[in-house]
Write a protein that holds these residues in place. Sequence first.
Motif: not given
Length: 59
Positions: A21, A25, A31-32, A34-39
């Motif tokens: 994670i 980051i 940004i989208g 990054k958010v997808l991979w973190v989720v």
Amino acid sequence: MDIEVGGLLGLVLLILDVWAIIKVIQSSADIGIKVLWVVVILVLPVIGLVLWFFLGPKG
């Protein structure tokens, strides 16, 4: 069919997920993405980690 990860293996998985994670980051991806991979990493800790390792944003 319950799969439990505990003890030392669970700790190692937690450390690797946190590391992944942080790398997501710090990457230069959008940004989208990054958010997808973190989720994905949070929802599917083992599979998400493997997918990120092979398919995730580099750099």
